[in-house]
Design a protein around this motif. Structure first.
Motif, PDB file in Angstrom:
ATOM      1  N   GLN A   1      20.880  28.788  19.566  1.00  0.00           N
ATOM      2  CA  GLN A   1      21.373  30.026  19.913  1.00  0.00           C
ATOM      3  C   GLN A   1      20.449  31.270  19.858  1.00  0.00           C
ATOM      4  O   GLN A   1      19.547  31.071  18.904  1.00  0.00           O
ATOM      5  N   SER A   2      20.601  32.098  20.549  1.00  0.00           N
ATOM      6  CA  SER A   2      19.670  33.255  20.570  1.00  0.00           C
ATOM      7  C   SER A   2      20.412  34.559  20.013  1.00  0.00           C
ATOM      8  O   SER A   2      21.877  34.421  20.166  1.00  0.00           O
ATOM      9  N   ARG A   3      19.900  35.689  19.860  1.00  0.00           N
ATOM     10  CA  ARG A   3      20.585  36.892  19.726  1.00  0.00           C
ATOM     11  C   ARG A   3      19.928  37.956  20.306  1.00  0.00           C
ATOM     12  O   ARG A   3      18.824  38.136  20.886  1.00  0.00           O
ATOM     13  N   ASP A   4      20.948  38.742  20.999  1.00  0.00           N
ATOM     14  CA  ASP A   4      20.351  39.876  21.748  1.00  0.00           C
ATOM     15  C   ASP A   4      20.028  41.190  20.888  1.00  0.00           C
ATOM     16  O   ASP A   4      20.085  41.023  19.706  1.00  0.00           O
TER      17      ASP A   4
ATOM     18  N   PRO B   1      21.731  30.295  25.599  1.00  0.00           N
ATOM     19  CA  PRO B   1      21.120  30.397  26.980  1.00  0.00           C
ATOM     20  C   PRO B   1      21.603  29.546  28.023  1.00  0.00           C
ATOM     21  O   PRO B   1      21.827  28.345  27.750  1.00  0.00           O
ATOM     22  N   GLY B   2      21.665  30.230  29.094  1.00  0.00           N
ATOM     23  CA  GLY B   2      22.245  29.133  30.251  1.00  0.00           C
ATOM     24  C   GLY B   2      24.023  29.431  30.202  1.00  0.00           C
ATOM     25  O   GLY B   2      24.620  29.239  31.360  1.00  0.00           O
TER      26      GLY B   2
ATOM     27  N   LYS C   1      15.540  35.282  25.414  1.00  0.00           N
ATOM     28  CA  LYS C   1      15.398  36.769  24.743  1.00  0.00           C
ATOM     29  C   LYS C   1      15.854  38.011  25.490  1.00  0.00           C
ATOM     30  O   LYS C   1      14.995  38.594  26.052  1.00  0.00           O
ATOM     31  N   LEU C   2      17.162  37.879  25.964  1.00  0.00           N
ATOM     32  CA  LEU C   2      17.704  38.884  26.638  1.00  0.00           C
ATOM     33  C   LEU C   2      17.987  40.155  25.908  1.00  0.00           C
ATOM     34  O   LEU C   2      18.215  39.921  24.579  1.00  0.00           O
ATOM     35  N   PHE C   3      18.104  41.076  26.244  1.00  0.00           N
ATOM     36  CA  PHE C   3      18.482  42.278  25.652  1.00  0.00           C
ATOM     37  C   PHE C   3      20.002  42.464  25.409  1.00  0.00           C
ATOM     38  O   PHE C   3      20.456  42.948  24.444  1.00  0.00           O
TER      39      PHE C   3
END
Length: 325
Positions: free
Chosen positions: A70-73, A81-82, A139-141
């Motif tokens: 998982q990523s973090r904004d 992602p996706g 790496k979305l805002f």
């Protein structure tokens, strides 16, 4: 978007009137300060450039189906992602679901993520590729994205056939989008001429015979049987990108015709197995259509099959929905 850097441009006037001075070129990703008109080169701007135009390596794309990281904004919110949402501008729900579906078909997704010279592609391919790349960017805002650029291009390219004023038909849009992408990516009538045909195109054999030449029936409830001894039987093969599945008619008395669920309780919503709907294409089921008896048999399967369940029917007064699941 504001264009230009000269003294007579909208960007120049905006920088003076609204005290906004930093601008980025969406094509070259160069950053300028207006009205002084000088370029800024600083590594701190790389994350902004990456969000505007995400880029993927072959190794990154190959690992997408196996990664669950998982990523973090910027707000610390986790996202995968996706698997992120898209903004609802107006009645663009049907556009969003089509994009979400295509973005998870590996051959289509991988092509859009790795497509070289994206600026040389048609505007529709550019907008779709840009949206899919942001959808899979780690790496979305913000943990959601806006499809407004693609929506505007769909409106323009389809000559407003698919708009935002009223809810649209997702299957009609999908059919139009696949055929348009096929042509934009250099496709032709040949089977493997584009990634769209290589992914979704199959072949079906259709056997037809006039109803009056079929075997006689004792009553109308008996199934139709073709008479193979007559010369009126015609066999043809045709390609397809999607299979249409007809639901059984909605029952008049739901209590009597309802199915039992897994707990043994009666369900008010009629149910039918997907295998039953696919029996239409087994090569032995005969149906009556516009004065002809027809049989369908799949002769070549695509890598991915699109099944369209025909749930809505239009009449002169209203649009009726079949609730069968």
């Amino acid at each position: 978007y504001y264009q230009g850097r000269g003294k007579q441009t909208h960007a120049y006037f905006h920088s003076i009137n609204d005290d906004h001075h930093v601008f980025i070129n969406l094509q070259t990703l160069k950053v300028y300060v207006l009205p002084d008109n000088y370029e800024v080169r600083d590594r701190s701007l790389n994350d902004i450039k990456a969000v505007i135009r995400p880029e993927f390596s072959s190794a990154q794309v190959a690992s997408l189906d196996f990664s669950c990281e998982q990523s973090r904004d910027l707000n610390g919110k986790r996202y995968l992602p996706g698997f992120i949402g898209m903004n609802k501008i107006k009645n663009n729900d049907y556009i969003n679901v089509v994009v979400q579906a295509l973005a998870h078909v590996p051959p289509i997704r991988d092509l859009l993520l790795l497509l070289p010279d994206i600026d040389k592609q048609t505007p529709l391919v550019q907008r779709l590729a840009s949206l899919v790349r942001r959808m899979w960017h780690p790496k979305l805002f913000k943990s959601h994205i806006s499809p407004h650029e693609l929506v505007q291009e769909v409106l323009t390219r389809s000559k407003r056939r698919f708009g935002l004023d009223l809810p649209g038909d997702a299957f009609e849009l999908l059919t139009w989008l696949l055929n348009t992408l096929h042509m934009d990516l250099g496709g032709s009538k040949k089977r493997n001429s584009s990634i769209v045909y290589r992914t979704f195109r199959g072949e079906i054999q259709i056997t037809t015979q006039p109803i009056e030449d079929t075997k006689s029936r004792k009553n109308e409830q008996d199934p139709i049987e073709m008479d193979a001894l007559k010369s009126t039987v015609k066999v043809s093969k045709t390609p397809f990108l999607a299979l249409s599945l007809d639901l059984p008619p909605k029952p008049l008395f739901t209590d009597d015709d309802a199915d039992d669920d897994e707990n043994g309780k009666r369900s008010a919503i009629p149910q039918v197995a997907l295998v039953s709907l696919l029996q239409r294409y087994n090569g032995s089921t005969t149906i009556e259509w516009q004065g002809e008896a027809k049989r369908y048999q799949l002769t070549k399967l695509p890598k991915y099959i699109i099944c369209h369940v025909k749930r809505f029917s239009k009449s002169e007064f209203a649009i009726e929905k079949n609730p069968t699941v």
